[in-house]
Design a protein around this motif. Structure first.
Motif, PDB file in Angstrom:
ATOM      1  N   LEU A 162       0.849  -1.194   0.000  1.00 49.24           N
ATOM      2  CA  LEU A 162       0.000   0.000   0.000  1.00 49.24           C
ATOM      3  C   LEU A 162       0.884   1.243   0.000  1.00 49.24           C
ATOM      4  CD1 LEU A 162      -2.718   1.526   0.328  1.00 49.24           C
ATOM      5  CD2 LEU A 162      -2.381   1.334   2.811  1.00 49.24           C
ATOM      6  N   GLU A 163       0.655   2.120  -0.983  1.00 48.04           N
ATOM      7  CA  GLU A 163       1.399   3.385  -1.050  1.00 48.04           C
ATOM      8  C   GLU A 163       0.840   4.356  -0.008  1.00 48.04           C
ATOM      9  OE1 GLU A 163       3.547   4.535  -3.977  1.00 48.04           O
ATOM     10  OE2 GLU A 163       3.921   6.416  -2.957  1.00 48.04           O
ATOM     11  N   VAL A 164       1.713   4.836   0.872  1.00 47.03           N
ATOM     12  CA  VAL A 164       1.313   5.794   1.912  1.00 47.03           C
ATOM     13  C   VAL A 164       2.234   7.000   1.822  1.00 47.03           C
ATOM     14  CG1 VAL A 164       1.164   6.181   4.400  1.00 47.03           C
ATOM     15  CG2 VAL A 164       0.489   3.969   3.452  1.00 47.03           C
ATOM     16  N   TRP A 176      -3.297   6.166   7.690  1.00 46.91           N
ATOM     17  CA  TRP A 176      -3.222   5.680   6.312  1.00 46.91           C
ATOM     18  C   TRP A 176      -2.518   4.313   6.287  1.00 46.91           C
ATOM     19  CZ3 TRP A 176      -1.310   9.435   1.856  1.00 46.91           C
ATOM     20  CH2 TRP A 176      -1.618   8.875   0.602  1.00 46.91           C
ATOM     21  N   ALA A 177      -1.390   4.230   6.986  1.00 48.68           N
ATOM     22  CA  ALA A 177      -0.631   2.973   7.025  1.00 48.68           C
ATOM     23  C   ALA A 177      -1.455   1.855   7.658  1.00 48.68           C
ATOM     24  CB  ALA A 177       0.674   3.177   7.793  1.00 48.68           C
ATOM     25  N   GLN A 178      -2.271   2.228   8.654  1.00 52.30           N
ATOM     26  CA  GLN A 178      -3.076   1.206   9.342  1.00 52.30           C
ATOM     27  C   GLN A 178      -4.129   0.592   8.413  1.00 52.30           C
ATOM     28  OE1 GLN A 178      -4.099   3.605  12.741  1.00 52.30           O
ATOM     29  NE2 GLN A 178      -2.790   2.388  14.100  1.00 52.30           N
ATOM     30  N   LYS A 179      -4.480   1.308   7.355  1.00 56.15           N
ATOM     31  CA  LYS A 179      -5.439   0.765   6.383  1.00 56.15           C
ATOM     32  C   LYS A 179      -4.868  -0.428   5.616  1.00 56.15           C
ATOM     33  CE  LYS A 179      -9.074   3.396   6.765  1.00 56.15           C
ATOM     34  NZ  LYS A 179     -10.377   2.801   7.121  1.00 56.15           N
ATOM     35  N   GLY A 180      -3.528  -0.537   5.592  1.00 59.51           N
ATOM     36  CA  GLY A 180      -2.881  -1.605   4.827  1.00 59.51           C
ATOM     37  C   GLY A 180      -3.442  -2.970   5.158  1.00 59.51           C
ATOM     38  N   ALA A 216      -3.330  -5.439   1.928  1.00 60.70           N
ATOM     39  CA  ALA A 216      -1.964  -5.299   1.400  1.00 60.70           C
ATOM     40  C   ALA A 216      -1.011  -6.222   2.159  1.00 60.70           C
ATOM     41  CB  ALA A 216      -1.501  -3.855   1.532  1.00 60.70           C
ATOM     42  N   ASP A 217       0.048  -6.657   1.469  1.00 58.19           N
ATOM     43  CA  ASP A 217       1.038  -7.521   2.106  1.00 58.19           C
ATOM     44  C   ASP A 217       2.048  -6.718   2.909  1.00 58.19           C
ATOM     45  OD1 ASP A 217       0.259 -10.096   0.815  1.00 58.19           O
ATOM     46  OD2 ASP A 217       0.699  -8.935  -0.994  1.00 58.19           O
ATOM     47  N   LEU A 218       2.262  -5.477   2.503  1.00 64.86           N
ATOM     48  CA  LEU A 218       3.212  -4.616   3.212  1.00 64.86           C
ATOM     49  C   LEU A 218       2.879  -3.156   2.913  1.00 64.86           C
ATOM     50  CD1 LEU A 218       6.758  -4.883   1.493  1.00 64.86           C
ATOM     51  CD2 LEU A 218       4.640  -5.511   0.393  1.00 64.86           C
ATOM     52  N   ALA A 243      -2.370   2.090  -4.598  1.00 67.63           N
ATOM     53  CA  ALA A 243      -2.965   3.043  -3.656  1.00 67.63           C
ATOM     54  C   ALA A 243      -4.403   2.707  -3.292  1.00 67.63           C
ATOM     55  CB  ALA A 243      -2.902   4.454  -4.234  1.00 67.63           C
ATOM     56  N   HIS A 244      -5.184   2.273  -4.254  1.00 68.96           N
ATOM     57  CA  HIS A 244      -6.620   2.169  -4.009  1.00 68.96           C
ATOM     58  C   HIS A 244      -7.014   0.782  -3.478  1.00 68.96           C
ATOM     59  CE1 HIS A 244     -10.934   2.599  -4.533  1.00 68.96           C
ATOM     60  NE2 HIS A 244     -10.707   3.905  -4.638  1.00 68.96           N
ATOM     61  N   PRO A 245      -7.885   0.726  -2.464  1.00 68.94           N
ATOM     62  CA  PRO A 245      -8.274  -0.582  -1.912  1.00 68.94           C
ATOM     63  C   PRO A 245      -8.883  -1.518  -2.953  1.00 68.94           C
ATOM     64  CG  PRO A 245      -9.663   1.197  -1.017  1.00 68.94           C
ATOM     65  CD  PRO A 245      -8.514   1.845  -1.722  1.00 68.94           C
ATOM     66  N   GLU A 246      -9.636  -0.941  -3.890  1.00 63.64           N
ATOM     67  CA  GLU A 246     -10.243  -1.795  -4.919  1.00 63.64           C
ATOM     68  C   GLU A 246      -9.156  -2.386  -5.826  1.00 63.64           C
ATOM     69  OE1 GLU A 246     -13.188  -2.875  -4.966  1.00 63.64           O
ATOM     70  OE2 GLU A 246     -13.183  -3.862  -6.930  1.00 63.64           O
TER      71      GLU A 246
END
Lengths: 315, 262
Positions: free
Chosen positions: A56-58, A83-87, A92-94, A299-302
């Motif tokens: 995930l890009e943060v 934002w990072a916690q959304k990973g 996301a894997d990392l 970046a996007h969850p979808e």
């Protein structure tokens, strides 16, 4: 008809990101990438022990150039910790943290700030971490050593090391046990040269990932694809220097494109902006998956969901 | 190019002494140095002066095996020494060598088959070494046919078109290059090509220059491997550069260093 099987003479090197408590870190898992003995997903030609991973890009500042994301993520884009916690939630894997605010043209934040933020992100998420500097060669030489020290023991992936600043950044990564991303301007010969220079500093090839500064879909995509493919083919044909895993910064290249910014009322034929922009990121990732990507930064969850599903079906 | 290091040979004084005095260090040092310099395979030859080639070959291989698992090329004309050598040397070994003479092929091919060894075969028959490419290719074709009879994978054959010293047999260089080019067309899968390189410069005043020039020409003709002195840095540099120019490796500014890191 007889199947034509290509047999690789060597494997892509295997790179580990993240240290668990067993290895002196605090990550929930150690991620492995690379290790393939065939081109992507050609399971009949060789093995692919580690599937490509999604990061995930943060950003540590609001990405002004990404209006859609900035609007859609308005609750988190002001707070890199949230934002990072959304990973984890988004699958996301990392995490890939970009220290954009440290750029002299941005807020010019200090090395101490960068180190502090990285510590906070490490405390807020247990996913393995990639930390990317601000992209300013001199400034990155200041902030990345501080980041390396702050993340000591966590086996992060640190970037970008370029021909202009690799010595300082590689030395810092070595001192704190991290791996390095070697970045070259979409040129296979320069990529090889930088890998040699980095490995000449006693950085094992198993701790180097390459970033070819590949563009987004529609921005020299075919050329980027072919550079990655040639690189991977060389790596499988015995060229150990070229056998390092590849990272693609897809989010950064996608969300600033006009295709991900232009509203439908300005370009009626392009269709709904929201749907189009997400699909732009997914399509770019799907392409690079086929040419040898080991880490896709999205970046996007979808996009994360769809790309993870694609990898799941192919792996 | 597959590099077979030629230095462990009883013809060389230090190796001869090493064998006679059973001095392992001499042999192991030469093995290590060649591998560090880029050898993929080590040739092992007890030399013509050995009174007990069977014992000496076994000692040499066991001595080398203490320091490396690198493939070995067992270099002898004697079938019993070859059989024993290949047994001790283990996987990926080379039989070095047979000629195209029927009785030699009949004696050595079964040994190679038994050990699954790669075979270096010289284009020499009873009449000697042909002057032209056609004669050499005819012998190569016979060797291939014989190997097929013994159910040997033809891609494990290394055809050596036999280069002679340029100071006595100048016309042979062109014939060898032509043979290298055409050997690849003889069967599918194609056999490999190999050269015992240093023969070309025997008796000349500028040996290393002749060696590296001919090696580059042979590589351009499609040569797959050669038995050479890997400690000749200029020769190795020329080989690496030739392969780069042939597109075998991706260019970078430190291409010599890159090759040596492989």
């Amino acid at each position: 008809m007889e199947k034509v099987i290509e047999k690789a003479v060597s494997k892509i090197s295997e790179l580990a990101i993240g240290a668990t408590s067993a290895n002196g870190g605090t990550r929930e898992k150690e991620l492995k990438i690379g290790g393939q003995s065939a081109m992507p997903f050609l399971h009949f030609e060789g093995s692919m022990p580690n599937a490509p991973v999604v990061a995930l890009e943060v950003w540590d500042t609001v990405p002004e150039e990404w209006p859609l994301i900035a609007d859609e993520f308005k609750d988190i884009v002001n707070d890199p910790i949230k934002w990072a916690q959304k990973g984890k939630e988004w699958g996301a894997d990392l995490i890939s943290l970009r220290l954009e605010s440290c750029h002299p043209d941005n807020k010019n934040n200090s090395a101490a700030y960068a180190a502090d933020l990285v510590k906070k992100v490490l405390a807020a998420t247990k996913l393995p971490l990639i930390v990317i500097g601000c992209g300013h060669p001199e400034k990155d030489q200041e902030i990345l050593p501080a980041v390396a020290e702050a993340a000591k023991g966590e086996k992060i992936l640190l970037g970008m090391a370029t021909k202009d600043n690799y010595k300082t950044i590689v030395a810092a990564a070595l001192a704190s046990g991290h791996s390095i991303i070697a970045e070259s301007p979409l040129d296979i010969n320069l990529a090889k040269q930088l890998n040699i220079l980095v490995s000449d500093m006693s950085m094992p090839l198993e701790r180097i990932a390459m970033h070819h500064t590949t563009g987004g879909l529609g921005y020299g995509f075919e050329y980027c694809y072919s550079i990655m493919e040639r690189c991977r083919l060389a790596g499988l044909a015995g060229d150990k220097i070229m056998a390092t895993p590849i990272i693609n910064m897809i989010a950064d290249e996608t969300w600033k494109t006009k295709e991900a910014k232009t509203p439908q009322d300005e370009q009626p034929n392009w269709g709904d902006l929201h749907k189009r922009a997400i699909n732009w990121e997914i399509a770019c990732a799907a392409g690079y998956l086929q040419s040898g990507a080991d880490i896709l930064v999205l970046a996007h969850p979808e996009s994360i969901k769809q790309v993870k599903q694609t990898i799941g079906k192919l792996k | 190019m597959l590099v077979i290091g030629e230095k462990i040979n009883g013809m060389f004084k230090s190796v001869r002494e090493g064998i006679q005095t059973k001095n392992k260090k001499i042999i192991q040092d030469i093995a290590r140095k060649q591998l560090e310099a880029g050898a993929d395979v080590l040739d092992v030859n007890v030399g013509p002066a050995s009174a007990e080639p069977l014992k000496d070959m076994a000692w040499l291989i066991e001595t080398i095996r203490e320091v490396t698992k690198a493939p070995l090329a067992i270099d002898t004309t004697k079938p019993d020494v070859m059989d024993r050598g290949l047994t001790i040397a283990g996987e990926n070994s080379f039989l070095n060598s047979t000629t195209g003479e029927e009785e030699k092929l009949n004696a050595l091919l079964p040994i190679a088959k038994k050990h699954n060894a790669k075979i270096i075969a010289l284009t020499i028959d009873k009449a000697g070494i042909p002057n032209h490419a056609e004669g050499r290719l005819e012998i190569a074709a016979n060797i291939i046919a014989k190997a097929m009879e013994h159910e040997i994978d033809t891609s494990n054959l290394y055809i050596d078109a036999v280069i002679l010293p340029v100071n006595v047999a100048q016309q042979h260089s062109a014939a060898v290059l032509e043979t290298i080019k055409q050997t690849k067309l003889l069967c599918d899968p194609a056999p490999k090509t190999i050269l015992g390189l240093s023969n070309v410069s025997q008796g000349t005043n500028v040996r290393t220059l002749v060696d590296r020039t001919f090696l580059v020409m042979a590589l351009a003709s499609g040569l797959d491997s050669a038995i050479i002195n890997p400690l000749d840095k200029d020769l190795m540099d020329a080989m690496i550069t030739a392969e780069l120019l042939l597109g075998k490796n991706i260019y970078c500014d430190s291409f010599l260093n890159a090759y040596r890191k492989k």
